[in-house]
Write an enzyme that holds these catalytic residues in place. Structure first.
Site, short mmCIF file in Angstrom:
data_model
loop_
_atom_site.label_atom_id
_atom_site.label_comp_id
_atom_site.label_asym_id
_atom_site.label_seq_id
_atom_site.Cartn_x
_atom_site.Cartn_y
_atom_site.Cartn_z
N CYS A 1 -3.01 -20.02 44.02
CA CYS A 1 -3.25 -21.42 44.40
C CYS A 1 -4.46 -22.00 43.67
O CYS A 1 -4.43 -22.16 42.46
CB CYS A 1 -3.36 -21.52 45.92
SG CYS A 1 -3.07 -23.18 46.53
N HIS B 1 1.24 -18.13 48.59
CA HIS B 1 0.42 -17.34 49.51
C HIS B 1 1.33 -16.93 50.66
O HIS B 1 2.53 -17.07 50.56
CB HIS B 1 -0.82 -18.13 49.95
CG HIS B 1 -0.55 -19.37 50.74
ND1 HIS B 1 -0.53 -20.62 50.17
CD2 HIS B 1 -0.27 -19.55 52.04
CE1 HIS B 1 -0.26 -21.52 51.10
NE2 HIS B 1 -0.10 -20.90 52.25
#
Lengths: 264, 474
Positions: A99, A201
């Protein structure tokens, strides 16, 4: 009786884990330590945060995601460390940048206020945060990795920034359900040698045991050399991880949009 | 005079009647408690009902917000006012968006749109942290309670920082007729005092014995407004503790309502509280340090509105749990306690409460339920930010359940606690968990929001207690 200490270890560096951890990225380290132990591989973790020196070398580097405020703090320092990180990646160090960490491992990141943050340049990607008017890419994601034996990966994405691959960039995976780098071209993340950048994630490594094993094997090859007997790991079942993977994949198939390329 | 401005229009009266009809219909159709639908219907028909509601509460409005503890704190403040002889007007069952507040009005309105005895009543409303900025000026609270700010449901709110920024902008316009009740120990809350003309009343814990041995992972306010890093003399939970900015020198302010001696046990807490120099002992019949914070916030809020400390202490000792928050049920000769856990900070505190003051050999029996609906948070990764590892090595049985039972089972496995069983279905999981424990023992159910609703309903049926909309206190 205490078990004999492992005869092989990998040196893991976690970057800014006290700052860049907004989406539970520490789950990646938890899973790594548990899985490495099952393979009889020791893990030496060094946490490197703002102002701390990098070690001489590393076999595996982990960095997670942060909010804009946190990414601004990290970006300048990370840009200075870019040459070292790029040299490590070129020499085969395994990396997982998730991310915000993935964005900052690219060439640059333009945040929602228009400020351009320099990146470490490990991946040939650039990221633009489209600003408050645009929807964030939020939801379950399922993508297919081109690395042999890894296959399907599942996770959750939550990012405002849109990431685009440069001419030297290779995607980590192709989106099947969800949005990926930018919601337009079907690419997810980036890969350079053994370095992986991704928006997934969830945490990623606990429920993607094939990817986790690939990273451990890559880290061992970096440490002990290609073809060394110490660099080999045997296939092992991971029943909890495999069930969680299957459950998460079913959720992604059920409630995320099947990816269709945007025709411009 | 409040009444002159509060007279509801014909349209508003009609909206209230239709809203009530919608709630009745929802219940008869078995569509749950109808806690939000009446407000949704009425609010669409008459958009200024919220202002009408706020204007009618003659003793003013108290708002309660923060990531964790809103429902319990609201419940405690309402209980304190009841003990003080003031009837609260409140939104029950944690329905904390605009429609939930309007629903409270719908329920209590007379045929002419007025609320009975309105001049003598106080409004006590929990408000979702992300919508408070939009509702604040419309409610114009006399007391606004801010509990804490942790990461929660990032798939819904985007980022933690944006919630705090919204509050800051809203408080810039608050005046001295409003009192902010702020958690001194949470820097992201305490620092709200700087940018406002409102009066400020801080609450906090001044007991170094209550500190954590090491920092938890779910820590969200690492940086001061000035950009510096926070340092801690003591951490009580997450980023909450005795803080100081290492750069600008801003530090944890003195707490006006301060807990001096904290004694935790699995069933409740006993704290000595200093209220501006006067010391009272609070017996809090809810476990965990987070319950202590809720009680301190409720104490400060009601003290700010003139309730004597002795009344507060008596009311807190007698207060039962709020809906789904440490509620107990007797089922098949066993006690079952329901604990809502929807984010890492909340789950950490529950786990700490389970082991607080409990002997190491005492087995813990858990039913751990993880759902991934919109109200739970569709992103279940937060379970990796909770320090489930604190339970490793204890004698315990864990049954994992819910729509994401397999994800939860993996998390417990990685924490060193292999689940005894993984049973997604609620009723079957309850059977499994009860079967694994001896009669007389206690089962603790930790559950995300929709899982809590499910299991609570199953337990209420087994225990012969009514459904939640019948029980909700008004």
């Amino acid at each position: 009786m205490t078990p004999a200490p492992p005869e092989r270890t990998i040196r893991v560096v976690t970057l800014y884990d006290d700052v860049m951890n907004v989406y539970a990225d520490r789950g990646n380290l938890i899973a790594l330590e548990a899985r490495a132990a099952e393979h009889g591989v020791g893990v030496e973790v060094q946490s490197v945060s703002l102002g701390d020196p990098l070690p001489e070398d590393a076999d595996l580097v982990l960095i997670g995601g942060g909010q804009d405020r946190e990414q601004r703090r990290v970006a300048d320092e990370l840009a200075v460390r870019g040459p070292v990180l790029r040299a490590w990646a070129a020499a085969g160090t395994a990396m997982l940048a998730v991310c915000g960490g993935f964005q900052l491992f690219g060439r640059w990141y333009r945040d929602a206020s228009g400020t351009e943050l320099p990146g470490a340049g490990v991946f040939d990607v650039t990221t633009i945060a489209p600003g408050p008017g645009a929807a964030r890419c939020i939801g379950d994601i399922l993508a297919n990795v081109e690395i042999e034996g890894v296959g399907e990966v599942v996770g959750f994405e939550n990012h405002g920034g849109r990431t685009y691959l440069g001419p030297g960039g290779r995607p980590f995976a192709r989106v099947e359900y969800g949005r990926g780098n930018n919601g337009e071209d079907g690419t997810e993340g980036a890969i350079f040698q053994n370095a992986v950048g991704t928006y997934l994630h969830g945490s990623l490594l606990p429920k993607n045991p094939a990817l986790l094993d690939w990273l451990i094997a890559a880290a061992l090859r970096h440490r002990y050399g290609e073809g060394s007997s110490q660099a080999l790991i045997e296939p092992r079942p991971a029943p909890y991880a495999e069930r969680a993977h299957a459950a998460s994949a079913a959720v992604a198939r059920r409630r995320s949009p099947k990816f269709e390329p945007v025709v411009k | 005079m409040v009444a002159a401005t509060a007279r509801p229009s014909v349209r508003e009266r009609a909206a209230l009647i239709l809203g009530r009809a919608a709630g009745t219909a929802a219940r008869q159709l078995g569509r749950g408690g109808g806690t939000a639908l009446p407000g949704l219907v009425a609010g669409v028909l008459a958009p200024r009902l919220l202002e009408r509601l706020a204007q009618q509460a003659g003793q003013g409005v108290v708002t309660v917000t923060g990531t964790n503890g809103k429902t319990t704190t609201t419940h405690l403040i309402a209980a304190i006012f009841r003990a003080h002889g003031v009837q609260p007007l409140t939104n029950p069952s944690g329905s904390n968006l605009e429609r939930g507040l309007v629903a409270a009005y719908v329920e209590d309105a007379e045929a002419d749109g007025r609320i009975a005895d309105a001049p003598s009543r106080v409004g006590v409303f929990e408000v979702d942290e992300a919508v408070l900025a939009r509702l604040f000026s419309r409610l114009s609270p006399r007391v606004a309670v801010f509990l804490n700010l942790f990461r929660d449901q990032l798939d819904r709110y985007g980022e933690v920082d944006s919630v705090g920024e919204g509050w800051g902008g809203m408080l810039a316009s608050a005046g001295p007729d409003c009192t902010l009740v702020l958690n001194a120990d949470d820097p992201s809350i305490a620092q709200l005092a700087a940018g406002t003309r409102a009066r400020v009343l801080m609450f906090g814990i001044d007991d170094p014995e209550a500190r954590l041995a090491e920092a938890e992972h779910a820590s969200d306010a690492r940086f001061c407004r000035c950009g510096g890093r926070f340092a801690y003399e003591a951490i009580y939970m997450g980023h909450v503790g005795i803080w100081r900015c290492s750069s600008c020198g801003d530090r944890r302010p003195r707490a006006f309502v301060s807990a001096r001696r904290v004694k935790l046990s699995p069933d409740g807490s006993r704290v000595e509280v200093d209220i501006d120099g006067a010391v009272v002992t609070l017996e809090i019949p809810m476990a965990g340090l987070y319950s202590v914070y809720n009680a301190l916030a409720a104490t400060a809020a009601s003290y700010a509105l003139g309730v004597p400390a002795t009344t507060i202490a008596r009311a807190l000792a007698e207060a039962g749990p709020a809906f789904g928050r440490q509620e107990r049920f007797e089922v098949e000769g066993r006690t079952v306690r329901v604990l809502l856990a929807k984010n890492p900070a909340g789950l950490n505190e529950l786990l700490r409460a389970l082991i607080a003051g409990s002997p190491e050999r005492e087995p813990i029996h858990l039913l751990a339920m993880l759902n991934d609906g919109v109200q739970d948070g569709q992103d279940v990764s937060w379970i990796y930010d909770a320090d489930i590892e604190v339970l490793a090595g204890r004698p315990m049985t864990v049954t994992c359940s819910g729509g994401r039972a397999d994800d939860f089972a993996l998390r417990w496995h990685l924490a060193g606690v292999d689940p005894a069983a993984v049973v997604p279905d609620t009723e079957a999981a309850l059977d499994d968990a009860l079967r694994r424990m001896p009669p007389g023992a206690r089962l603790d159910v930790v559950a995300t929001y929709t899982a809590m609703i499910d299991v609570r309903e199953a337990l209420a049926r087994r225990a012969g207690v009514g459904a939640y909309w019948e029980k909700a206190e008004r």
